[in-house]
Design an enzyme around this catalytic site. Sequence first.
Site, mmCIF file in Angstrom:
data_model
loop_
_atom_site.group_PDB
_atom_site.id
_atom_site.type_symbol
_atom_site.label_atom_id
_atom_site.label_comp_id
_atom_site.label_asym_id
_atom_site.label_seq_id
_atom_site.Cartn_x
_atom_site.Cartn_y
_atom_site.Cartn_z
ATOM 1 N N TRP A 102 0.817 -1.215 0.000
ATOM 2 C CA TRP A 102 0.000 0.000 0.000
ATOM 3 C C TRP A 102 0.848 1.261 0.000
ATOM 4 C CZ3 TRP A 102 -4.336 -0.568 -2.095
ATOM 5 C CH2 TRP A 102 -5.132 -1.681 -1.853
ATOM 6 N N ASP A 172 -1.272 6.664 6.370
ATOM 7 C CA ASP A 172 -2.402 5.839 5.942
ATOM 8 C C ASP A 172 -2.655 4.832 7.059
ATOM 9 O OD1 ASP A 172 -4.109 3.953 4.881
ATOM 10 O OD2 ASP A 172 -2.886 3.512 3.106
ATOM 11 N N LYS A 196 -12.242 -1.348 6.152
ATOM 12 C CA LYS A 196 -11.421 -2.306 6.885
ATOM 13 C C LYS A 196 -11.922 -2.473 8.321
ATOM 14 C CE LYS A 196 -9.038 -2.623 3.214
ATOM 15 N NZ LYS A 196 -7.932 -1.807 2.764
#
Length: 360
Positions: A102, A172, A196
């Site tokens: 990511w 993040d 999530k």
Amino acid sequence: MSRVYNFSAGPSVMPEEVMKIAQNEFLDFKGIGSSVIEISHRSKDFVAVAQEAEQDLRDLLKVPDNYKVLFMQGGGRGQFAAVPMNLLVGSNKADYITTGNWSKDAFKEAQKYGDVAEIKADYRDEENKIRVNTDFKIRDDVDYVYYCANETVCGVELFDLPKVGDKMLISDVSSEFLSKPMDVSKFGLVYAGAQKNVAPAGLTIAIVRDDLIGRAMKCCPSIFDYKILADKDSMFNTPPTFCWYMAGLVFKWLKQLGGLEAMEKINIEKSAYLYDFLDSCDFYNTLVAKEFRSRMNVPFFLKDEALNDKFLAEAKANGLTTLKGHRVLGGMRASIYNAMPMAGVRALVEFMDKFAKENA
Ligand SMILES: *Cc1c(COP(=O)(O)O)cnc(C)c1O
């Protein structure tokens, strides 16, 4: 049909109590005769939902007054672009600490907007486990330093803030958001895709320090401009009202549980139970060095990979689903977010122990 223990990485399991509240009031929200998803985002009934959700989130995270909470769309990847378009506006330089898929993708996207450098921090140690180098060399004049607090695919979590001196940190936090307390004041901005650990897919929460708002590049689309979103209370365009409402219910659920300190305790217990088993059982391999093991996403491998399909099929038959690892990594991954109860982790370990004994 009864519910299974679902270890999906995202969209992922929601707290059952929250789902039941949503179900109960789905057709008739608080006596208005319409569903919460059928009313205007500007109606007083929805505005109350929105404001209460923001206040509950602020309470949970103790968000300082000089930060705005924005309810956005476009997902984590939207923020991969929004962050540089809003913040890469001084020296036009930023350093990206990469520790997995990511953060690497965020780095690639940011390159479109300025002089962006990668600090590759993950490596394999002598036991072939993933570790993170925490001794970074940051360029002098960067606008910010970016990192990913929890890499969802490989299960690498950073429990200490990267040491970046007086440089502004952006993170993040998508897959660890609200799994533990967080000192928001240490960051210029944090963001999380809700799917999530918070709500259904479609909502992204960004928490931004006031002084960073209002500096966006000309090319920045209005829906990604933090100033426009902040000025319009995240209602510049139609927000994802259902996700916002669901997030609000989850915030209340977390408060009732005792807040993020209580949640962290449970998450430590759950993840330790699974990692202790993995360490004790020769049949399985782990991927990440102990200091960096994620409490949310637990990748593991069967030493005999020929048994993968059998493992997944039998797990499913035992009510344990979505354990297949990310396509780039293979193997297995158990995501054990806030909404996964300890009973689910116990059931998984019990199954894995039995499977190991039967197939050794
Ligand atoms: C899932 C995820 C993303 C991407 O989110 P999308 O909403 O699919 O764009 C970004 N970062 C992290 C850490 C994630 O887990």
